[in-house]
Design a protein around this motif. Sequence first.
Motif, PDB file in Angstrom:
ATOM      1  N   SER A  28       0.837  -1.196   0.000  1.00 30.34           N
ATOM      2  CA  SER A  28       0.000   0.000   0.000  1.00 30.34           C
ATOM      3  C   SER A  28       0.872   1.247   0.000  1.00 30.34           C
ATOM      4  O   SER A  28       2.071   1.184   0.268  1.00 30.34           O
ATOM      5  CB  SER A  28      -0.909  -0.004   1.224  1.00 30.34           C
ATOM      6  N   HIS A  29       0.262   2.366  -0.272  1.00 26.36           N
ATOM      7  CA  HIS A  29       0.956   3.650  -0.327  1.00 26.36           C
ATOM      8  C   HIS A  29       0.287   4.587   0.674  1.00 26.36           C
ATOM      9  O   HIS A  29      -0.935   4.672   0.713  1.00 26.36           O
ATOM     10  CB  HIS A  29       0.858   4.219  -1.741  1.00 26.36           C
ATOM     11  N   SER A  30       1.076   5.275   1.496  1.00 25.94           N
ATOM     12  CA  SER A  30       0.557   6.233   2.488  1.00 25.94           C
ATOM     13  C   SER A  30       0.873   7.646   2.059  1.00 25.94           C
ATOM     14  O   SER A  30       1.916   7.896   1.463  1.00 25.94           O
ATOM     15  CB  SER A  30       1.211   6.005   3.855  1.00 25.94           C
ATOM     16  N   GLY A  31      -0.001   8.562   2.426  1.00 29.48           N
ATOM     17  CA  GLY A  31       0.267   9.962   2.162  1.00 29.48           C
ATOM     18  C   GLY A  31      -0.514  10.861   3.096  1.00 29.48           C
ATOM     19  O   GLY A  31      -1.604  10.503   3.538  1.00 29.48           O
ATOM     20  N   GLU A  59      -5.026   2.162   6.035  1.00 27.16           N
ATOM     21  CA  GLU A  59      -5.407   3.507   6.499  1.00 27.16           C
ATOM     22  C   GLU A  59      -4.905   3.762   7.913  1.00 27.16           C
ATOM     23  O   GLU A  59      -4.434   4.853   8.220  1.00 27.16           O
ATOM     24  CB  GLU A  59      -6.926   3.674   6.445  1.00 27.16           C
ATOM     25  N   PHE A  60      -5.015   2.762   8.814  1.00 24.99           N
ATOM     26  CA  PHE A  60      -4.531   2.956  10.184  1.00 24.99           C
ATOM     27  C   PHE A  60      -3.015   3.119  10.225  1.00 24.99           C
ATOM     28  O   PHE A  60      -2.496   3.908  11.011  1.00 24.99           O
ATOM     29  CB  PHE A  60      -4.971   1.813  11.094  1.00 24.99           C
ATOM     30  N   ILE A  61      -2.298   2.413   9.384  1.00 21.63           N
ATOM     31  CA  ILE A  61      -0.841   2.573   9.335  1.00 21.63           C
ATOM     32  C   ILE A  61      -0.483   3.966   8.819  1.00 21.63           C
ATOM     33  O   ILE A  61       0.426   4.620   9.340  1.00 21.63           O
ATOM     34  CB  ILE A  61      -0.205   1.455   8.508  1.00 21.63           C
ATOM     35  N   ALA A  62      -1.218   4.458   7.827  1.00 18.16           N
ATOM     36  CA  ALA A  62      -1.001   5.824   7.333  1.00 18.16           C
ATOM     37  C   ALA A  62      -1.320   6.842   8.422  1.00 18.16           C
ATOM     38  O   ALA A  62      -0.596   7.824   8.604  1.00 18.16           O
ATOM     39  CB  ALA A  62      -1.859   6.073   6.097  1.00 18.16           C
ATOM     40  N   MET A  63      -2.401   6.600   9.181  1.00 17.01           N
ATOM     41  CA  MET A  63      -2.781   7.525  10.248  1.00 17.01           C
ATOM     42  C   MET A  63      -1.743   7.527  11.367  1.00 17.01           C
ATOM     43  O   MET A  63      -1.434   8.576  11.936  1.00 17.01           O
ATOM     44  CB  MET A  63      -4.151   7.174  10.800  1.00 17.01           C
ATOM     45  N   LYS A  64      -1.167   6.363  11.690  1.00 14.43           N
ATOM     46  CA  LYS A  64      -0.128   6.297  12.723  1.00 14.43           C
ATOM     47  C   LYS A  64       1.074   7.148  12.326  1.00 14.43           C
ATOM     48  O   LYS A  64       1.609   7.906  13.134  1.00 14.43           O
ATOM     49  CB  LYS A  64       0.300   4.849  12.942  1.00 14.43           C
ATOM     50  N   THR A  65       1.504   7.039  11.080  1.00 10.64           N
ATOM     51  CA  THR A  65       2.619   7.845  10.585  1.00 10.64           C
ATOM     52  C   THR A  65       2.289   9.327  10.672  1.00 10.64           C
ATOM     53  O   THR A  65       3.121  10.143  11.074  1.00 10.64           O
ATOM     54  CB  THR A  65       2.943   7.460   9.131  1.00 10.64           C
ATOM     55  N   CYS A  66       1.059   9.669  10.325  1.00 13.06           N
ATOM     56  CA  CYS A  66       0.603  11.057  10.376  1.00 13.06           C
ATOM     57  C   CYS A  66       0.571  11.583  11.817  1.00 13.06           C
ATOM     58  O   CYS A  66       0.995  12.708  12.086  1.00 13.06           O
ATOM     59  CB  CYS A  66      -0.779  11.140   9.733  1.00 13.06           C
ATOM     60  N   ILE A  67       0.097  10.777  12.749  1.00 14.26           N
ATOM     61  CA  ILE A  67       0.017  11.191  14.158  1.00 14.26           C
ATOM     62  C   ILE A  67       1.412  11.446  14.717  1.00 14.26           C
ATOM     63  O   ILE A  67       1.614  12.396  15.489  1.00 14.26           O
ATOM     64  CB  ILE A  67      -0.752  10.141  14.987  1.00 14.26           C
ATOM     65  N   GLU A  68       2.384  10.640  14.329  1.00  7.75           N
ATOM     66  CA  GLU A  68       3.758  10.873  14.775  1.00  7.75           C
ATOM     67  C   GLU A  68       4.275  12.219  14.290  1.00  7.75           C
ATOM     68  O   GLU A  68       4.955  12.945  15.023  1.00  7.75           O
ATOM     69  CB  GLU A  68       4.655   9.740  14.301  1.00  7.75           C
ATOM     70  N   ALA A  69       3.945  12.598  13.059  1.00 10.59           N
ATOM     71  CA  ALA A  69       4.346  13.909  12.531  1.00 10.59           C
ATOM     72  C   ALA A  69       3.611  15.036  13.256  1.00 10.59           C
ATOM     73  O   ALA A  69       4.197  16.093  13.527  1.00 10.59           O
ATOM     74  CB  ALA A  69       4.076  13.981  11.031  1.00 10.59           C
ATOM     75  N   ILE A  70       2.345  14.822  13.588  1.00 10.59           N
ATOM     76  CA  ILE A  70       1.568  15.825  14.322  1.00 10.59           C
ATOM     77  C   ILE A  70       2.170  16.056  15.699  1.00 10.59           C
ATOM     78  O   ILE A  70       2.317  17.195  16.144  1.00 10.59           O
ATOM     79  CB  ILE A  70       0.093  15.404  14.422  1.00 10.59           C
ATOM     80  N   GLN A  71       2.530  14.975  16.393  1.00 12.37           N
ATOM     81  CA  GLN A  71       3.144  15.109  17.714  1.00 12.37           C
ATOM     82  C   GLN A  71       4.421  15.935  17.644  1.00 12.37           C
ATOM     83  O   GLN A  71       4.644  16.821  18.478  1.00 12.37           O
ATOM     84  CB  GLN A  71       3.461  13.731  18.303  1.00 12.37           C
ATOM     85  N   ALA A  72       5.251  15.666  16.657  1.00 13.29           N
ATOM     86  CA  ALA A  72       6.507  16.407  16.510  1.00 13.29           C
ATOM     87  C   ALA A  72       6.251  17.875  16.195  1.00 13.29           C
ATOM     88  O   ALA A  72       6.890  18.766  16.771  1.00 13.29           O
ATOM     89  CB  ALA A  72       7.360  15.773  15.414  1.00 13.29           C
ATOM     90  N   LEU A  73       5.307  18.153  15.299  1.00 10.40           N
ATOM     91  CA  LEU A  73       5.001  19.540  14.946  1.00 10.40           C
ATOM     92  C   LEU A  73       4.419  20.304  16.127  1.00 10.40           C
ATOM     93  O   LEU A  73       4.810  21.447  16.380  1.00 10.40           O
ATOM     94  CB  LEU A  73       4.038  19.599  13.760  1.00 10.40           C
ATOM     95  N   ARG A  74       3.498  19.687  16.865  1.00 15.50           N
ATOM     96  CA  ARG A  74       2.899  20.363  18.020  1.00 15.50           C
ATOM     97  C   ARG A  74       3.961  20.683  19.084  1.00 15.50           C
ATOM     98  O   ARG A  74       3.922  21.737  19.702  1.00 15.50           O
ATOM     99  CB  ARG A  74       1.773  19.526  18.600  1.00 15.50           C
TER     100      ARG A  74
END
Length: 143
Positions: A28-31, A59-74
């Motif tokens: 799969s591809h995440s973005g 979708e959950f794997i893509a969301m996990k990657t996204c949440i990690e980026a959100i935590q870092a940005l916040r």
Amino acid sequence: MPKPRGRIVETTTFVDASHAANKVTQRSHSGYILFVNRAPVIWYSRRQNTVESSSISAEFIAMKTCIEAIQALRYKLRMFGIPEEDTTKILCDNESVVNNSSKIESTINKKHKTIAFNVARWAVAARMIVVGWIKTEKKAVMR
């Protein structure tokens, strides 16, 4: 931590996964695209490391990657003294992901899927994110 100054910024993310997009490897591809106010500041598009058997897993794997980026940005915003909204909005086009990440009674049985699932559930419970649904035609993340 510095005292927040200035106007509050809003963070919004569009996340998507394309299940088994690669016809040869079936990976799969995440973005995702992460916006601060209305400006895109982080974008990500990569092939997932695992072969998933369902679109909800991808979708959950893509969301996990996204949440990690959100935590870092916040964290970075807080360290710069920039005030932020309480939650980051995550919009995805899979209604099952939206429902399962928001409902306490939902479960997933496969171990590697539960890690991504629980990261999303924890972030919702901690009120760090709010997961919402967006029509496929209106999403900002390209496959």
